[in-house]
Design a protein around this motif. Structure first.
Motif, PDB file in Angstrom:
ATOM      1  N   ASN A 125       0.814  -1.230   0.000  1.00  0.00           N
ATOM      2  CA  ASN A 125       0.000   0.000   0.000  1.00  0.00           C
ATOM      3  C   ASN A 125       0.845   1.277   0.000  1.00  0.00           C
ATOM      4  O   ASN A 125       0.500   2.270   0.654  1.00  0.00           O
ATOM      5  CB  ASN A 125      -0.953   0.022   1.207  1.00  0.00           C
ATOM      6  CG  ASN A 125      -2.075  -0.997   1.031  1.00  0.00           C
ATOM      7  OD1 ASN A 125      -2.485  -1.288  -0.098  1.00  0.00           O
ATOM      8  ND2 ASN A 125      -2.547  -1.546   2.143  1.00  0.00           N
ATOM      9  N   GLY A 161       1.388   2.768  -2.813  1.00  0.00           N
ATOM     10  CA  GLY A 161       0.960   3.488  -4.014  1.00  0.00           C
ATOM     11  C   GLY A 161       1.685   3.030  -5.271  1.00  0.00           C
ATOM     12  O   GLY A 161       1.440   3.539  -6.363  1.00  0.00           O
ATOM     13  N   CYS A 205       2.641  -0.284  -7.670  1.00  0.00           N
ATOM     14  CA  CYS A 205       2.315  -1.695  -7.902  1.00  0.00           C
ATOM     15  C   CYS A 205       3.603  -2.498  -8.034  1.00  0.00           C
ATOM     16  O   CYS A 205       4.370  -2.279  -8.956  1.00  0.00           O
ATOM     17  CB  CYS A 205       1.496  -1.844  -9.192  1.00  0.00           C
ATOM     18  SG  CYS A 205       0.050  -0.783  -9.235  1.00  0.00           S
ATOM     19  N   GLU A 207      -1.261  -3.725  -3.434  1.00  0.00           N
ATOM     20  CA  GLU A 207      -1.957  -2.443  -3.291  1.00  0.00           C
ATOM     21  C   GLU A 207      -3.450  -2.730  -3.178  1.00  0.00           C
ATOM     22  O   GLU A 207      -4.145  -2.935  -4.172  1.00  0.00           O
ATOM     23  CB  GLU A 207      -1.674  -1.555  -4.528  1.00  0.00           C
ATOM     24  CG  GLU A 207      -0.213  -1.181  -4.714  1.00  0.00           C
ATOM     25  CD  GLU A 207       0.365  -0.380  -3.559  1.00  0.00           C
ATOM     26  OE1 GLU A 207      -0.336   0.498  -3.016  1.00  0.00           O
ATOM     27  OE2 GLU A 207       1.532  -0.650  -3.185  1.00  0.00           O
ATOM     28  N   CYS A 212      -4.222  -1.432  -9.358  1.00  0.00           N
ATOM     29  CA  CYS A 212      -3.175  -2.123 -10.123  1.00  0.00           C
ATOM     30  C   CYS A 212      -3.811  -3.151 -11.037  1.00  0.00           C
ATOM     31  O   CYS A 212      -4.678  -3.915 -10.592  1.00  0.00           O
ATOM     32  CB  CYS A 212      -2.212  -2.824  -9.182  1.00  0.00           C
ATOM     33  SG  CYS A 212      -1.315  -1.704  -8.112  1.00  0.00           S
TER      34      CYS A 212
END
Ligand code: MAN
Length: 525
Positions: free
Chosen positions: A97, A99, A101, A109, A116
């Protein structure tokens, strides 16, 4: 009963599958068994036991971060991307997480900040295709390798058969050669005897002829000195000859003449020839001869040119080399002797022509010549087979790999050119270097041995004892061998001065590739 058992098995399989599927976020299937719902969780390093609910609660409990596989709470945790359709992988859990992928299935994510795409299938397909291509190449290489093994093994067998054949042939030829040598030697004995006899007789005859010629010249001189032709040469008759003027006083005194006559007042021809002639023949000048007209005073050291008669005698006497020549002549190849003989005849003039060999001797020479020719032929056949045998033995002594797979490289050479040099590799022979713009080849080493690392002996070759490096070692070359569809010298480097390293590709280095292992569906569901 059987049906019941079957149903039970199915139920068991289903529950196992369920258990495998149901695992906390970020946990690999292989670790799923440690994360079982309803049971306390033991940190994977064994440090703590925590309630199952504390897994992925965004709070780091375990020192090894194993309670937070699906969040970024633990600094040392790791998140497992399942990446179905491609290869699973671990990423540091700090990337969860964030931001970005990281996993191809986008599973890292999940908080909704970014979306993603799942491109694992495409990636997997690409990778599979790539691996398949590589494997196809390896398989192709392996097919050629098998051909090389076949060729090498056949060639070695052939060589081995040839070797046996050559050995038999050589032994046979040796026996023939020895026999012909005996015959030759046998026939050379009477030949030599006859030739020696001929020569001895000729030497005697020649000595007589020489003597006669000398006597004739002496008689001619005697008659000329004997002005009144009374068959006596007197002191007065000697005095007429200016060349006997010892002290160069302008005339020949009676003392001077007597000195030449060895104190005889007069001599007849017998005494003249026995006692006088040898001493005066170098000084005496025949009147009217060119040399006598322009004759220098007798005491001058310059020897006047000989008269025509003397010329013959002197020419003969002046043949100090003659004896040597004849000796050499005798030492010469027997075959050439007859030719030499003819040459000598011409040199010596008609009077001293060596007579031809008699018919008997000629026959002996011809028989010996024939035996020599037969021996020479047998000897050269023997040598040729012996040479081939040595060559074959040398080849068979070479190590062409565990299955003779390197045999086809023998006798071939491969080149690689960099900015400065053209490098050459002639397997089992040598490695060389030559300036790109010409010049002579520098030897970088002669074939040494296969020299790969332990258990991979045939992965490298060593060429050693090349041209000495100025103020350094003898040049040497280490050749790393890798699998390739063609024999190709791929690169050359000089990691240390005068120590070279080649990379050489060859089907001989290819092996059967392991079965395809890339199967994402097996790795992870
Ligand atoms: C030549 C070449 C080089 C080597 C030097 C050493 O120029 O063989 O590779 O380094 O000699 O003097």
């Amino acid at each position: 009963m059987k049906e019941l058992l079957f149903i039970a098995c199915l139920a068991l399989l289903a529950s196992t599958a369920f258990a495998q599927l149901k695992r906390p976020r970020g946990v690999a299937i292989s670790k799923a068994e440690f994360y079982q719902e309803g049971r306390d969780f033991q940190c994977l390093d064994g440090s703590q036991l925590i309630a199952f609910e504390k897994i992925n609660d965004d709070y780091c409990d375990c020192d090894d971060g194993s309670d937070e596989p699906g969040t970024a709470a633990c600094p040392n945790g790791s998140f497992h991307c399942t990446n179905a359709g491609h290869k699973p992988k671990y990423i540091p859990s700090s990337r969860v997480n964030d931001g970005i992928c990281d996993c191809c299935d986008g599973s890292d994510e999940y908080d909704g900040r970014v979306t993603c795409a799942n491109y694992c299938k495409e990636l997997g397909k690409q990778m599979r295709e790539e691996l398949e291509k590589q494997r196809a190449l390896l398989l192709e290489g392996y097919e050629i390798y098998k051909e090389y093994v076949h060729k090498g093994t056949e060639a070695r067998k052939e060589k081995q058969n040839k070797l046996d054949e050559l050995r038999t042939q050589r032994d046979e030829l040796k026996a023939i050669k020895d026999q012909l040598e005996d015959k030759k030697q046998e026939l050379e004995i009477p030949e030599k005897e006859a030739k020696d006899k001929h020569r001895t007789e000729w030497e005697e005859t020649k000595a007589l002829m020489k003597e006669e010629k000398n006597k004739a010249t002496a008689k001619e001189a005697f008659d000329e000195l004997d002005a009144n032709a009374d068959q006596i040469v007197t002191v007065e008759e000697m005095q007429v000859h200016q060349e006997f003027d010892i002290d160069n006083g302008g005339e020949v005194s009676a003392e001077e003449a007597r000195e030449y006559l060895e104190d005889h007042p007069q001599v007849d021809f017998e005494v003249f020839y026995d006692k006088i002639w040898e001493n005066i023949k170098e000084v005496y000048k025949k009147p009217g001869s060119e040399s006598s007209e322009s004759a220098p005073p007798p005491e001058q050291t310059t020897t006047p040119p000989p008269t025509s008669n003397e010329e013959i005698v002197d020419h003969f006497d002046d043949l100090p080399d003659e004896e040597d020549d004849e000796e050499e002549f005798l030492e010469d190849e027997e075959d050439l002797e007859d030719e030499d003989q003819e040459e000598k005849v011409d040199e010596q003039g008609d009077d001293f022509k060596i007579p031809e060999y008699d018919e008997e001797t000629k026959k002996l020479i011809e028989a010996a010549d024939q035996a020599r020719r037969e021996f020479d032929q047998a000897d050269s056949r023997y040598r040729e087979v012996d040479r081939e045998l040595t060559e074959t033995e040398k080849v068979l002594a070479l190590d062409f790999g565990p299955n003779n797979e390197f045999y086809p490289l023998r006798g071939e050479c491969y080149e690689f050119t960099d900015r400065e040099y053209t490098y050459k590799l002639c397997p089992f022979e040598k490695a060389t270097q030559r300036n790109k713009h010409g010049g002579t080849e520098t030897n970088l080493g002669h074939w040494g041995k296969f020299d790969g690392p332990e258990n991979r002996k045939y992965a490298a070759m060593k060429y050693e004892k090349g041209q000495n490096c100025y103020n350094g070692p003898d040049r040497s070359c280490y050749v790393k061998i890798e699998c390739g569809l063609h024999n190709e010298l791929r690169s050359s480097a000089e990691p240390n001065r005068c120590e070279y390293e080649y990379v050489f590709a060859s089907p001989a280095a290819c092996r059967e590739p392991p079965p395809a292992t890339y199967d994402p569906n097996h790795d992870e569901l």
